[in-house]
Structures are given as structure tokens and as C-alpha cells.
Design a protein around this motif. Structure first.
Motif, short mmCIF file in Angstrom:
data_model
loop_
_atom_site.label_atom_id
_atom_site.label_comp_id
_atom_site.label_asym_id
_atom_site.label_seq_id
_atom_site.Cartn_x
_atom_site.Cartn_y
_atom_site.Cartn_z
N ASP A 1 0.81 -1.22 0.00
CA ASP A 1 0.00 0.00 0.00
C ASP A 1 0.84 1.27 0.00
N GLY A 2 2.16 1.12 -0.01
CA GLY A 2 3.04 2.28 -0.03
C GLY A 2 3.41 2.81 1.32
N ASN A 3 3.04 2.11 2.40
CA ASN A 3 3.49 2.50 3.74
C ASN A 3 4.96 2.12 3.90
N LEU A 4 5.69 2.96 4.61
CA LEU A 4 7.12 2.72 4.82
C LEU A 4 7.36 2.35 6.28
N TYR A 5 7.98 1.19 6.50
CA TYR A 5 8.31 0.72 7.85
C TYR A 5 9.78 1.02 8.10
N VAL A 6 10.08 1.60 9.26
CA VAL A 6 11.44 2.02 9.57
C VAL A 6 11.81 1.54 10.98
N THR A 7 12.96 0.85 11.09
CA THR A 7 13.45 0.46 12.41
C THR A 7 14.35 1.56 12.96
N SER B 1 2.01 -8.77 12.18
CA SER B 1 0.97 -8.62 11.18
C SER B 1 0.78 -7.14 10.87
N ARG B 2 0.68 -6.81 9.60
CA ARG B 2 0.41 -5.42 9.22
C ARG B 2 -0.90 -4.94 9.82
N THR B 3 -1.89 -5.83 9.85
CA THR B 3 -3.23 -5.43 10.29
C THR B 3 -3.44 -5.60 11.79
N ALA C 1 16.16 3.29 16.96
CA ALA C 1 16.62 2.96 18.31
C ALA C 1 15.46 2.85 19.30
N ASN C 2 14.30 3.40 18.96
CA ASN C 2 13.16 3.29 19.87
C ASN C 2 12.01 2.47 19.30
N GLY C 3 12.32 1.58 18.35
CA GLY C 3 11.29 0.65 17.89
C GLY C 3 11.04 0.70 16.40
N LEU C 4 9.89 0.15 16.02
CA LEU C 4 9.49 0.03 14.62
C LEU C 4 8.35 1.00 14.31
N HIS C 5 8.54 1.83 13.28
CA HIS C 5 7.56 2.85 12.92
C HIS C 5 6.95 2.54 11.56
N ARG C 6 5.72 3.02 11.35
CA ARG C 6 5.09 2.92 10.03
C ARG C 6 4.67 4.30 9.58
N LEU C 7 5.17 4.69 8.39
CA LEU C 7 4.89 6.01 7.84
C LEU C 7 3.96 5.88 6.64
N ARG C 8 3.02 6.80 6.56
CA ARG C 8 2.11 6.83 5.42
C ARG C 8 2.82 7.43 4.21
N GLU D 1 6.10 -8.89 3.45
CA GLU D 1 5.62 -9.83 2.46
C GLU D 1 4.16 -10.10 2.76
N GLY D 2 3.27 -9.59 1.92
CA GLY D 2 1.84 -9.75 2.19
C GLY D 2 1.45 -9.04 3.47
#
Length: 304
Positions: free
Chosen positions: A150-156, A214-216, A158-165, A189-190
């Protein structure tokens, strides 16, 4: 993982082993000392100055050219399929390089404790003189990155995992549901978000862990495997990629490890120098490219 953070984590692991005798792991364990079988590897891009050329991560643009993040040099370098250097773009302490849905390359910047607050920049890889522009800022030591369908960007970080629109804003509801300590590499992946993690606490935390979210429904992280090296000693995991239904993970001990995401079983594809990143070779779909701390990029052909 940047050089400074990698070495600190490596020292911390050794200290934890010396005081506790072992580091706790989850229920899924694997010993990558077992070999997957004989796999060939060769030098795809040779380091010109060892360590200074540290190849922290990779990206592939729409034209099939390879972009290598040289974290110690503060630049991202483009190579053609023949391994020739064709362009250089300055990016401070670069980490992951990922092709976005808009055709731009997104590069993590500030992958160092000396860089201050980091973020993500992007540029047009087809431009004659690419100029990075900010996409998102305010992240401590960002490192790995991955786009979903869907074009969301996941970034690791030092303070965790983020998801950017896609507009660069953060999905704070998703962020509040995630609980992953010491994330490093990430690939999507999926519906699955696979993450490598290394966390050393005073009481002993997991090192060499491969997780699935899970993404969802990211509230629960499932441990796929805890990778070890040299017997039962925990390894330090870095980047990962999905290919043909398997995960390929790079480690500080110099292993490229294949992990079955369903069973958690793992085996070593190759054992060499400390490896940093891995990506499918754009010039040869049967091969993988692996980066190293020394700076050399290896072409590896895993057996199936």
C-alpha cells in the motif's frame, strides 16, 4: 546496523554471556552452524578502502541499478550490472535504501549515534544530479526500512518500529500497538512484517531473533527463530530479505542464514566475513548480493 552500534551490541553480548552463561531465547531456536549445502559466492563489487567502504545496505532502482549505502563515507553509490561505479549522492550516515511506489529512492539517514536526530530522505535516481530532500525527520538512529503493497514505509529505529504513510506522517495507532525491542532489519511480504532484533538487557535479552508481525494486527510479535553461532552462542542478526518463500538473514558472525518462516528451521548458506545487508541480485535472479563490514559486496547463489 552502523559500525558503532554493531560493536557496542557485540561487546554487550559478550558481557552478558560472561555473567549469565547464556542469553534467553524463545521457543523457536535454530543453529545456523548446520549447512544448507555447498553454495557458491564471488566478489561482485570490491572494496577500495576496507571499513571506510562499509556497505551498510542496498537499494535497487527502477532501471535495475544497485545503490550501496556507504555509511562511513556518508554517501550512497550507484553501480551498474557490471559492478562499475556510476554515481554518488551525499547522505549523512545512510542506512537502508528502498525504491518507493513513486519511483524515488528513499534513504535512511542518521544511522549513527553521532548523527543526532535522523530521518528519511528521497531523491530521483534517474536525475543527472540527484538531490536528496527530506521525507520524514525526528527518528533516533534509523536503520532498516521496507515498503508494503500500500506504499506505507516501515522504519526500524533505536526506539522501535515505525510505520509512515505515503505523505510522511506516522501511523501512531499502529506504532502504539507495536512492541519490539532492538529492531534492526525489516521486510514486508503480504500481511507479514518480518523483523530482525537484538536486545541486550541487564537481565539478559534476546539476540539474534527473527520475528513476524501482522500489518493489520501488530500487537503480538511471533518469534520465528533465535539464531546462534559457534555452538549455542547467540549471533547478532542484521538485515533480511524474502525470496522463494524463505527468509535470508545476515549476521555479525559472517553467516548468510536461510530461515523457514513457517517452521523456524535454519541453515547456513555461506560463512564468510561479517555481513550487513542482503538483496536479490538485479542482474541475476538466481543470486543474492550481500554487503559486508569490510565493504566488499558478495554475489551468493544459494542451493535449493
Amino acid at each position: 546496523m552502523s559500525s558503532f552500534r554493531r560493536r557496542v551490541a557485540h561487546v554487550a553480548v559478550g558481557a552478558a554471556l560472561a555473567t549469565t552463561g547464556a542469553i534467553a531465547t524463545g521457543t523457536a531456536t535454530a543453529d545456523p552452524v548446520a549447512s544448507c549445502g555447498r553454495s557458491g559466492h564471488e566478489i561482485a563489487i570490491r572494496s577500495s578502502v576496507p571499513l571506510l567502504d562499509w556497505s551498510e545496505n542496498f537499494g535497487i532502482d527502477a532501471a535495475g541499478d544497485l545503490w550501496v549505502a556507504r555509511v562511513m563515507r556518508g554517501e550512497v553509490q550507484r553501480y551498474d550490472e557490471g559492478g562499475r561505479l556510476t554515481a554518488t549522492v551525499e547522505v549523512a550516515a545512510p542506512g537502508a535504501v528502498r525504491l518507493g511506489p513513486d519511483g524515488l529512492l528513499y534513504v535512511v539517514t542518521g544511522n549513527s549515534p553521532l548523527a543526532g536526530s535522523g530521518g528519511i530522505v528521497r531523491f530521483d535516481p534517474a536525475a543527472e544530479n540527484p538531490v536528496p530532500t527530506p521525507f520524514a525527520t525526528g527518528f533516533p538512529q534509523p536503520n532498516g526500512a521496507a515498503f508494503d503493497a500500500d506504499g506505507n514505509l516501515y522504519v526500524t529505529t533505536a526506539n522501535g518500529l515505525h510505520r509512515l504513510r505515503r505523505d510522511g506522517s506516522e501511523d501512531m495507532e499502529w506504532w502504539s500497538a507495536v512492541s519490539v525491542e532492538g529492531p534492526n532489519g525489516v521486510v514486508v511480504e503480504g500481511d507479514s512484517v518480518y523483523v530482525t532484533a537484538n536486545y541486550v538487557a541487564a537481565e539478559g535479552g534476546p539476540v539474534g531473533r527473527v520475528l513476524r508481525l501482522s500489518r493489520t494486527n501488530p500487537a503480538q510479535a511471533v518469534t520465528i527463530a533465535d539464531l546462534t553461532s559457534f555452538g549455542s552462542l547467540p549471533d547478532f542478526v542484521d538485515d533480511l530479505v524474502v525470496r522463494d518463500g524463505a527468509l535470508y538473514v545476515t549476521t555479525l558472525a559472517g553467516h548468510l542464514v536461510r530461515v523457514d518462516p513457517v517452521t523456524g528451521t535454519a541453515c547456513t548458506v555461506v560463512s564468510t566475513q561479517p555481513l550487513t545487508a542482503v538483496v536479490t541480485d538485479p542482474a541475476d535472479p538466481s543470486a543474492l548480493l550481500a554487503g559486508s563490514e569490510e565493504g566488499t559486496v558478495l554475489r551468493i547463489r544459494p542451493l535449493h
